[in-house]
Design an enzyme around this catalytic site. Structure first.
Site, PDB file in Angstrom:
ATOM      1  N   ASP A 244       0.845  -1.196   0.000  1.00  0.00           N
ATOM      2  CA  ASP A 244       0.000   0.000   0.000  1.00  0.00           C
ATOM      3  C   ASP A 244       0.888   1.255   0.000  1.00  0.00           C
ATOM      4  OD1 ASP A 244      -2.446   1.313   0.126  1.00  0.00           O
ATOM      5  OD2 ASP A 244      -2.530   1.301   2.319  1.00  0.00           O
TER       6      ASP A 244
ATOM      7  N   HIS B 265      -7.396   9.942   3.980  1.00  0.00           N
ATOM      8  CA  HIS B 265      -7.104   8.873   4.933  1.00  0.00           C
ATOM      9  C   HIS B 265      -7.486   9.297   6.348  1.00  0.00           C
ATOM     10  CE1 HIS B 265      -4.267   7.808   1.592  1.00  0.00           C
ATOM     11  NE2 HIS B 265      -4.871   6.661   1.797  1.00  0.00           N
ATOM     12  N   GLY B 266      -7.776   8.313   7.184  1.00  0.00           N
ATOM     13  CA  GLY B 266      -7.980   8.595   8.602  1.00  0.00           C
ATOM     14  C   GLY B 266      -9.441   8.787   8.979  1.00  0.00           C
TER      15      GLY B 266
ATOM     16  N   ALA C  24     -11.575   4.986   2.117  1.00  0.00           N
ATOM     17  CA  ALA C  24     -12.991   4.622   1.961  1.00  0.00           C
ATOM     18  C   ALA C  24     -13.655   4.157   3.252  1.00  0.00           C
ATOM     19  CB  ALA C  24     -13.130   3.559   0.881  1.00  0.00           C
ATOM     20  N   SER C  25     -13.015   4.380   4.392  1.00  0.00           N
ATOM     21  CA  SER C  25     -13.676   4.018   5.650  1.00  0.00           C
ATOM     22  C   SER C  25     -14.874   4.933   5.883  1.00  0.00           C
ATOM     23  CB  SER C  25     -12.702   4.154   6.829  1.00  0.00           C
ATOM     24  OG  SER C  25     -11.832   3.044   6.890  1.00  0.00           O
TER      25      SER C  25
ATOM     26  N   ILE D 158      -9.787  -0.021   2.954  1.00  0.00           N
ATOM     27  CA  ILE D 158     -10.350   0.235   4.278  1.00  0.00           C
ATOM     28  C   ILE D 158      -9.333  -0.128   5.357  1.00  0.00           C
ATOM     29  CG2 ILE D 158     -12.155  -0.458   5.923  1.00  0.00           C
ATOM     30  CD1 ILE D 158     -13.959  -0.843   3.348  1.00  0.00           C
ATOM     31  N   ASP D 159      -8.973   0.845   6.143  1.00  0.00           N
ATOM     32  CA  ASP D 159      -8.040   0.637   7.256  1.00  0.00           C
ATOM     33  C   ASP D 159      -8.614   1.238   8.543  1.00  0.00           C
ATOM     34  OD1 ASP D 159      -5.919   0.320   8.946  1.00  0.00           O
ATOM     35  OD2 ASP D 159      -4.471   1.430   7.761  1.00  0.00           O
ATOM     36  N   SER D 160      -8.987   2.510   8.482  1.00  0.00           N
ATOM     37  CA  SER D 160      -9.404   3.229   9.702  1.00  0.00           C
ATOM     38  C   SER D 160     -10.574   2.560  10.423  1.00  0.00           C
ATOM     39  CB  SER D 160      -9.777   4.674   9.369  1.00  0.00           C
ATOM     40  OG  SER D 160      -8.636   5.357   8.911  1.00  0.00           O
TER      41      SER D 160
HETATM   42  P1  13P Z   1      -9.080   4.787   5.424  1.00  0.00           P
HETATM   43  O1  13P Z   1      -8.194   5.617   6.303  1.00  0.00           O
HETATM   44  O2  13P Z   1     -10.300   5.533   5.021  1.00  0.00           O
HETATM   45  O3  13P Z   1      -9.399   3.466   6.018  1.00  0.00           O
HETATM   46  O4  13P Z   1      -8.266   4.500   4.052  1.00  0.00           O
HETATM   47  C1  13P Z   1      -7.311   3.478   3.979  1.00  0.00           C
HETATM   48  C2  13P Z   1      -6.499   3.536   2.734  1.00  0.00           C
HETATM   49  O5  13P Z   1      -6.778   4.243   1.790  1.00  0.00           O
HETATM   50  C3  13P Z   1      -5.317   2.659   2.679  1.00  0.00           C
HETATM   51  O6  13P Z   1      -4.584   2.842   1.518  1.00  0.00           O
HETATM   52  O1  G3H Z   2      -3.127   4.488   3.396  1.00  0.00           O
HETATM   53  C1  G3H Z   2      -2.951   4.557   4.594  1.00  0.00           C
HETATM   54  C2  G3H Z   2      -3.180   3.401   5.463  1.00  0.00           C
HETATM   55  O2  G3H Z   2      -4.274   3.641   6.307  1.00  0.00           O
HETATM   56  C3  G3H Z   2      -1.948   2.994   6.205  1.00  0.00           C
HETATM   57  O3  G3H Z   2      -1.557   3.903   7.168  1.00  0.00           O
HETATM   58  O4  G3H Z   2       0.973   4.087   7.116  1.00  0.00           O
HETATM   59  O5  G3H Z   2      -0.340   4.545   9.216  1.00  0.00           O
HETATM   60  O6  G3H Z   2      -0.118   2.215   8.351  1.00  0.00           O
HETATM   61  P1  G3H Z   2      -0.181   3.695   8.013  1.00  0.00           P
HETATM   62 ZN    ZN Z   3      -4.562   4.863   0.800  1.00  0.00          ZN
END
Ligand code: 13P
Ligand code: G3H
Ligand code: ZN
Length: 323
Positions: A94, A190-191, A228-229, A270-272
């Protein structure tokens, strides 16, 4: 010593996206940093029979060690197969920010890499993306590029302001770089603080006009949505109820994700939301069980809730049943 992702039982994104585009759904791309997140992702996708893209960010590599994370992946695949599932699993870097890191991940068995040259001048973005594509394609690894910058506050993926993707250049970019998918900027970030809205105010719509024009200019081409969270309010509330201080959070409403998926977006990052679920469940458990100190006691319920959330995301994207 390098290893091909094929030996690890992974797939690249070519077939995944082809099927997603014809089937009108998106493949979830979930970030992981530790064992519990990886278990939750895999068990969720096995349970609802969804293809999945596992993602490792630069922050994850620094936190958990790139070698360790990558070796966890064949274990996760073996676990899925033992559960009787044959879901396709891809492993993505990523936001790769250099040719060297992309090369290292490809050599290490990643099946897709993202080269994020979006903050570079256009021609430089083309040059670095093309270089990664050439190296990747020789090894049948697929590549995601990015045009337009997402605003965000996360480490290593930060920009003060967002610059929407200019649809006029997407064909040129795809043609000259040879990328397999393209991340675009249509107003997400992000976030957990994606939009500056006061409590109760509606979230502004994403720039679907830009997405529409990109999809029109790139017919049948996979488009990727980062940031996309939805920043699920129920978990923000639990966090705040148990001592957290997350104020004025805002994510992408689910109906907007659904709309994006209907417009050639076939990878949704989706991460957040996963971070929020884990934090909420751990805070709640520790507040209610102040005498506990066994990490399994609070990580277990967090992992279980995470799994449920990922299943709901697969349903939102329409990827359930498509494994
Ligand atoms: P979120 O912070 O919206 O989850 O996005 C994650 C992301 O784009 C990782 O590449
Ligand atoms: O795109 C961003 C992701 O949420 C990853 O974030 O570098 O803090 O792990 P991070
Ligand atoms: Zn991203």
């Amino acid at each position: 010593m390098s290893v091909s992702y094929k030996e690890l039982g992974l797939v690249n994104t070519k077939e995944l996206f082809k099927k997603a585009l014809t089937g009108g759904y998106a493949v979830p791309a979930y970030n992981f940093n530790n064992m519990e997140q990886l278990q939750a992702i895999i068990t969720a996708c096995v349970e609802c029979n969804s293809p999945v893209i596992l993602q490792i960010s630069k922050g994850a590599r620094q936190y958990a060690n790139q070698t360790l994370l990558r070796y966890m992946v064949p274990g996760a695949i073996a676990m899925a197969r033992e559960m009787g599932s044959n879901i396709p699993i891809a492993l993505n870097l990523d936001h790769g920010d250099s040719f060297e890191i992309c090369k290292s991940c490809i050599d290490y068995g990643f099946s897709n890499v993202m080269i994020d040259g979006s903050a570079l001048p256009y021609e430089e973005n083309i040059a670095i993306t093309k270089k990664v594509v050439e190296y990747a394609h020789e090894r049948d690894v697929t590549v995601e590029g990015e045009l337009g910058v997402l605003a965000g506050i996360e480490e290593h993926v930060s920009s003060e302001v967002s610059h929407y993707t200019d649809p006029k250049v997407v064909e040129d970019f795809v043609k000259r770089t040879g990328v397999d998918s393209l991340a675009i900027s249509i107003g997400t970030s992000h976030g957990a603080y994606k939009f500056k809205v006061k409590p109760g105010e509606p979230i502004p719509p994403l720039r679907f006009d830009i997405l529409e024009e990109c999809a029109r200019r790139l017919p049948g081409f996979p488009i990727v949505l980062h940031g996309a969270s939805s920043v699920l309010q129920e978990y923000v509330d639990i966090i705040n109820r148990y001592g957290g201080q997350l104020e004025n959070t805002a994510g992408v409403p689910e109906e907007q994700i659904r709309k994006a998926v209907s417009m050639n977006v076939c990878k949704v990052n989706i991460d957040s939301d996963g971070r929020l679920v884990m934090t909420a469940m751990i805070r709640k458990y520790l507040a209610e069980n102040p005498k506990e100190f066994d990490p399994r006691k609070y990580l277990g319920p967090a992992r279980e809730e995470l799994k449920k959330m990922y299943i709901e995301k697969c349903k939102l994207l329409g990827s359930n049943g498509k494994g």
